[in-house]
Design an enzyme around this catalytic site. Structure first.
Site, short mmCIF file in Angstrom:
data_model
loop_
_atom_site.label_atom_id
_atom_site.label_comp_id
_atom_site.label_asym_id
_atom_site.label_seq_id
_atom_site.Cartn_x
_atom_site.Cartn_y
_atom_site.Cartn_z
N MET A 191 -41.37 24.56 54.26
CA MET A 191 -39.90 24.56 54.26
C MET A 191 -39.38 23.46 53.34
SD MET A 191 -38.72 25.81 57.98
CE MET A 191 -38.84 24.26 58.85
N GLY A 192 -40.25 22.92 52.49
CA GLY A 192 -39.81 21.95 51.50
C GLY A 192 -39.63 20.56 52.06
N HIS A 215 -43.96 16.09 51.74
CA HIS A 215 -44.55 14.78 52.02
C HIS A 215 -46.07 14.90 51.90
CE1 HIS A 215 -45.54 16.55 55.88
NE2 HIS A 215 -44.25 16.78 56.12
N GLY A 272 -48.38 15.27 53.96
CA GLY A 272 -49.00 16.34 54.74
C GLY A 272 -49.04 17.63 53.93
N HIS A 273 -47.89 17.98 53.33
CA HIS A 273 -47.85 19.17 52.48
C HIS A 273 -48.80 19.01 51.28
CE1 HIS A 273 -43.53 19.19 54.09
NE2 HIS A 273 -44.07 20.28 54.60
N GLN A 279 -48.51 26.95 66.00
CA GLN A 279 -48.18 27.84 64.87
C GLN A 279 -49.45 28.34 64.17
OE1 GLN A 279 -44.95 27.05 61.88
NE2 GLN A 279 -46.65 26.33 60.64
N VAL A 312 -51.74 14.66 58.71
CA VAL A 312 -51.62 13.44 57.90
C VAL A 312 -50.56 12.55 58.55
CG1 VAL A 312 -51.05 12.50 55.63
CG2 VAL A 312 -52.30 14.67 55.81
N SER A 331 -43.55 14.25 58.86
CA SER A 331 -42.71 15.41 59.09
C SER A 331 -41.48 15.27 58.22
CB SER A 331 -42.31 15.47 60.57
OG SER A 331 -41.21 16.35 60.73
N SER A 332 -41.01 16.39 57.69
CA SER A 332 -39.76 16.35 56.91
C SER A 332 -38.63 15.82 57.76
CB SER A 332 -39.42 17.75 56.40
OG SER A 332 -40.50 18.29 55.68
#
Ligand code: AMP
Length: 272
Positions: free
Chosen positions: A21-22, A25, A27-28, A144, A167, A176-177
């Site tokens: 979802m953009g 960070h 983690g992504h 999820q 992470v 987290s975003s």
């Protein structure tokens, strides 16, 4: 995007896909780096999916920064970025949803009733569009990941789902975003999530295996924070997600806590 990905597949390329979802960070980026290593073409999607948010949730407050995301994507070698508009994913007359039963009925699914229906629908659509060989997901969203694995298995979707570890920031907070929405004071209180994981692991190592005893201690630690409100705090079997009264080698601790109005989740296996 579908045509380009079909052409790439026909040319024999292995496609790695990371849906997000953009507001990227580390983690992504860990998922993207793994995708880069395990494929020829790395595809990233940036889409804040409206169908996984309830009307009272933070769809509008969800952080967005496309320019920054594109720079970070380039820095890890993303080849294609997919940023569809909500009306192209869900045009007028849209009528089809994917629903995974059972696994979605507890934990986040109990407190966010239509959430996973939105997640599985959009992930199914994205997998159909990108047609990756492998798609990469974080264990940060433990339920999820289990739900997506079930969907891919049940619907015979020709993709390998790869799950990768959480992470964390240096002080333990799971990236987290949504962390950007915490005040400095709330950011401090949010450490109670990872601290409670540490506490549970120590209790298990010291010989405690009664879930009720462990969860009661964790509850006290979290509720000591003035702005923290527990959504759920459970010890579950890592594949069925059924609650466990006794900790064993298959146990995972899962928690969701509101700090102020920001809902944070975290989890950890309890026995390594
Ligand atoms: P999101 O953008 O929050 O929907 O997340 C996109 C993907 O990144 C999901 O597979 C998440 O599980 C994963 N992810 C989010 N935060 C982390 C983290 N701290 N560590 C690892 N993966 C993460």
């Amino acid at each position: 995007m579908q045509q380009r990905c079909l052409d790439l597949r026909r040319a024999g390329k292995q496609i790695s896909f990371v849906p997000t979802m953009g507001y990227l960070h580390e983690g992504h980026l860990s998922l993207l780096r793994a995708g880069k290593e395990r494929g020829d073409v790395l595809v990233l999607s940036l889409f804040v999916n409206p169908t996984q948010f309830a009307p009272n949730e933070d769809l509008d407050a969800y952080p967005r920064d496309l320019e920054r995301d594109l720079e970070l994507a380039a820095s890890v070698g993303v080849d294609l970025v997919y940023t569809p508009l909500p009306q192209s994913v869900y045009p007028d007359g849209y009528a089809t949803y994917v629903n995974v039963e059972r696994l979605t009925e507890t934990l986040c699914g109990a407190s966010r009733p239509d959430h996973f229906r939105g997640v599985t629908t959009v992930v199914c659509k994205l997998l159909n569009i990108v047609q990756p060989n492998r798609a990469f997901f974080g264990q940060k969203d433990f339920q999820q990941l289990a739900v997506i694995q079930q969907m891919v298995h049940d619907l015979n979707m020709p993709v390998e789902i790869v799950g990768l570890p959480i992470v964390r920031e240096d002080d333990g907070l799971a990236m987290s975003s949504r962390n950007v929405n915490l005040s400095a004071e709330q950011r401090q209180q949010a450490l109670s999530l990872s601290q409670s994981i540490d506490m549970a692991q120590k209790m298990v190592v010291a010989g405690e295996s009664d879930s009720r005893v462990i969860l009661a201690a964790l509850q006290r630690l979290i509720e000591d924070q003035p702005e923290a409100r527990i959504d759920y705090l459970q010890i579950c079997h890592q594949t069925t997600l059924a609650e466990q009264e006794q900790v064993d080698a298959d146990s995972v601790l899962l928690l969701a806590v509101f700090v102020g109005t920001t809902r944070l989740i975290d989890n950890s296996f309890l026995v390594s």
